[in-house]
Design a protein around this motif. Structure first.
Motif, PDB file in Angstrom:
ATOM      1  N   GLU A  86      11.448  -8.776  48.803  1.00  0.00           N
ATOM      2  CA  GLU A  86      11.759  -8.976  50.214  1.00  0.00           C
ATOM      3  C   GLU A  86      12.511 -10.285  50.441  1.00  0.00           C
ATOM      4  O   GLU A  86      12.882 -10.606  51.566  1.00  0.00           O
ATOM      5  N   GLY A  87      12.705 -11.065  49.383  1.00  0.00           N
ATOM      6  CA  GLY A  87      13.443 -12.325  49.464  1.00  0.00           C
ATOM      7  C   GLY A  87      12.520 -13.533  49.435  1.00  0.00           C
ATOM      8  O   GLY A  87      11.425 -13.492  49.987  1.00  0.00           O
ATOM      9  N   ILE A  88      12.982 -14.601  48.806  1.00  0.00           N
ATOM     10  CA  ILE A  88      12.138 -15.790  48.705  1.00  0.00           C
ATOM     11  C   ILE A  88      12.016 -16.507  50.045  1.00  0.00           C
ATOM     12  O   ILE A  88      11.061 -17.241  50.275  1.00  0.00           O
ATOM     13  N   ALA A  99       2.707 -11.597  48.307  1.00  0.00           N
ATOM     14  CA  ALA A  99       2.756 -10.270  48.926  1.00  0.00           C
ATOM     15  C   ALA A  99       2.470  -9.229  47.854  1.00  0.00           C
ATOM     16  O   ALA A  99       2.629  -9.485  46.660  1.00  0.00           O
ATOM     17  N   ASP A 100       2.040  -8.063  48.260  1.00  0.00           N
ATOM     18  CA  ASP A 100       1.728  -6.996  47.300  1.00  0.00           C
ATOM     19  C   ASP A 100       2.919  -6.657  46.410  1.00  0.00           C
ATOM     20  O   ASP A 100       2.742  -6.288  45.260  1.00  0.00           O
ATOM     21  N   SER A 101       4.130  -6.796  46.941  1.00  0.00           N
ATOM     22  CA  SER A 101       5.326  -6.439  46.178  1.00  0.00           C
ATOM     23  C   SER A 101       5.785  -7.548  45.226  1.00  0.00           C
ATOM     24  O   SER A 101       6.629  -7.318  44.371  1.00  0.00           O
ATOM     25  N   GLU A 102       5.245  -8.757  45.381  1.00  0.00           N
ATOM     26  CA  GLU A 102       5.683  -9.881  44.563  1.00  0.00           C
ATOM     27  C   GLU A 102       4.954  -9.922  43.221  1.00  0.00           C
ATOM     28  O   GLU A 102       3.779  -9.592  43.131  1.00  0.00           O
ATOM     29  N   ARG A 103       5.683 -10.356  42.218  1.00  0.00           N
ATOM     30  CA  ARG A 103       5.119 -10.553  40.877  1.00  0.00           C
ATOM     31  C   ARG A 103       5.591 -11.901  40.371  1.00  0.00           C
ATOM     32  O   ARG A 103       6.698 -12.341  40.687  1.00  0.00           O
TER      33      ARG A 103
END
Length: 62
Positions: A24-26, A6-10
């Protein structure tokens, strides 16, 4: 992997440890879902930052 996150994940891979920031949670992460299915035989575990901080505190490093 970039196409799955997702765009928010790194994420980053350091030696044999994969670090993922998933605000947003795994449980909602498509990246986590696909990785688990794509890597049979690979042992995985997950810990959130609160757990990591508590473990560090317990061993006297914090």
């Amino acid at each position: 992997m970039d196409s799955l996150r997702a765009d928010s994940e790194r994420y980053i891979l350091i030696e044999r440890v994969f670090y993922l920031y998933a605000p947003e949670g795994i449980g909602r992460s498509k990246l986590v879902d696909k990785m688990g299915k794509a890597l049979p035989g690979v042992t995985m575990t997950a810990r959130n930052l609160n757990t990591i901080n508590k473990l560090v505190e317990m061993v006297g490093e914090g």
